[in-house]
Design an enzyme around this catalytic site. Structure first.
Site, short mmCIF file in Angstrom:
data_model
loop_
_atom_site.label_atom_id
_atom_site.label_comp_id
_atom_site.label_asym_id
_atom_site.label_seq_id
_atom_site.Cartn_x
_atom_site.Cartn_y
_atom_site.Cartn_z
N GLN A 89 16.51 -38.79 -28.94
CA GLN A 89 16.90 -37.91 -30.05
C GLN A 89 16.42 -36.49 -29.78
O GLN A 89 15.26 -36.25 -29.44
CB GLN A 89 16.30 -38.45 -31.36
N ASP A 91 24.85 -40.60 -24.76
CA ASP A 91 25.09 -39.28 -25.34
C ASP A 91 26.01 -38.44 -24.46
O ASP A 91 26.54 -37.43 -24.91
CB ASP A 91 23.75 -38.52 -25.44
N LYS A 116 21.26 -44.83 -37.16
CA LYS A 116 21.75 -45.38 -35.89
C LYS A 116 21.29 -46.82 -35.73
O LYS A 116 22.07 -47.71 -35.39
CB LYS A 116 21.22 -44.55 -34.71
N1 GUN Z 1 20.41 -34.51 -32.35
C1 GUN Z 1 21.45 -34.12 -33.13
N2 GUN Z 1 22.60 -34.68 -32.69
C2 GUN Z 1 22.27 -35.43 -31.62
C3 GUN Z 1 23.03 -36.27 -30.75
O1 GUN Z 1 24.26 -36.42 -30.87
N3 GUN Z 1 22.32 -36.90 -29.78
C4 GUN Z 1 20.99 -36.73 -29.63
N4 GUN Z 1 20.38 -37.37 -28.63
N5 GUN Z 1 20.25 -35.96 -30.42
C5 GUN Z 1 20.90 -35.32 -31.41
#
Ligand code: GUN
Length: 305
Positions: free
Chosen positions: A98, A121, A54
């Site tokens: 996350q 998100d 990311k």
């Molecule tokens: N963990 C796995 N996929 C995601 C996601 O799309 N967003 C977040 N914040 N954590 C994750």
């Protein structure tokens, strides 16, 4: 029949190009550089890989990236204090915490502490409610990516039978809401669904998001259907041989048995190279969208639900 392969990698590259174009306009015309803050608590190896990717793509497309890595012993109070600071920081337009969080932290509490306008998100309860009631909201990245690919392939989705297999808050439920908003007839199937194969065989659009390797077989797919495979599962691949330590090598597979499904479907996303690359591309898109909404500026075309 052999299905058309929907190339998520190429599609994600086009999404990133659109993001970069809008970014350049924001910078040159308005002097604004969108910023994304990612918070990682603990040292889960899979999460570390996600967060690294990311950060890398955020910087590559010209955004500011702020990474906050906290120890797995971090208290809820300290994490909430960090979120408060990020909420108040005008250089931060998107915040992502996350998941999963270490067990002593209340995920719901933490996610709902994020300013909904910065919740890239789309997990905040207010964004979930806004999506469900058809109001403008931040939309979870993976289902947004699936929707973009479906719209691109079909044009209009109106009247199509869509079956979403899986009812998670991150993918299944928001995917169902998005398809409903595009006027599909939506069924959500899950582990307790009776005659799940028959339910799947009715789908013009079949979205698999269960997290079970190759669960959906070719004979569950309606001829000509579009199959979107959200699963990312690691399975043993003895045909690839052994690692130096003697363990069997692995490979990634989806929730759909690709070879048999591709014989029947009209179009299908592969794993890897399908939905996966779209998730981070949509995170970047959501960050630019959040930045534009904060500043009352036009949003990029084609990058929102
Ligand atoms: N963990 C796995 N996929 C995601 C996601 O799309 N967003 C977040 N914040 N954590 C994750």
């Amino acid at each position: 029949m052999t299905a058309q392969i929907i190339d998520g990698k190429a599609f994600a590259a086009r999404v990133r190009e659109k993001v970069a174009l809008h970014m350049a306009w924001l910078k040159e015309v308005h002097g604004i550089t969108p910023g994304l803050a990612v918070v990682l608590v603990g040292e889960d190896p899979a999460s570390e890989v996600y967060v690294r990717n990311k950060g890398k793509q955020t910087v590559e497309c010209g955004m500011n990236s702020y990474e906050h890595k906290l120890s797995d012993q971090t208290s809820e109070a300290d994490l909430l204090a960090l979120i408060e600071r990020l909420n108040a920081d005008p250089d931060v337009h998107g915040i992502l915490v996350q998941l999963p969080l270490p067990g002593h932290l209340d995920e719901g509490l933490v996610i709902n502490a994020i300013d909904p306008a910065k919740d890239v998100d789309g997990f905040h309860i207010s964004n979930v409610g806004r999506l469900a009631t058809g109001q403008k909201s931040m939309v979870p990245c993976t289902p947004l990516g699936c929707l973009m690919m479906l719209r691109d392939h079909h044009g209009s989705l109106s009247g199509l039978n869509a079956v979403v297999v899986g009812r998670s808050n991150i993918v299944g439920k928001p995917m169902a809401q998005l398809l409903l908003r595009d006027s599909c007839t939506v069924t959500v199937a899950h582990s307790r669904t009776k005659d799940i194969e028959e339910v799947c065989r009715r789908a013009d659009i079949l979205v698999a998001a269960v997290g079970r390797a190759q669960m959906i077989k070719g004979d569950w797919v309606k001829p000509g259907a579009t199959v979107i495979d959200v699963g990312i599962n690691r399975v043993d691949a003895p045909e690839k041989g052994l690692r130096d330590d003697g363990s069997v090598k692995t490979r990634l597979v989806g929730d759909v048995e690709f070879d048999s499904a591709a014989q029947v479907a009209g179009a299908i996303t592969p794993v890897p190279g399908g939905v996966g690359p779209m998730t981070i591309a949509c995170l970047l898109a959501n960050t630019v969208t959040a930045c534009c909404r904060t500043h009352g500026l036009p949003e990029p075309d084609g990058l929102t639900a």
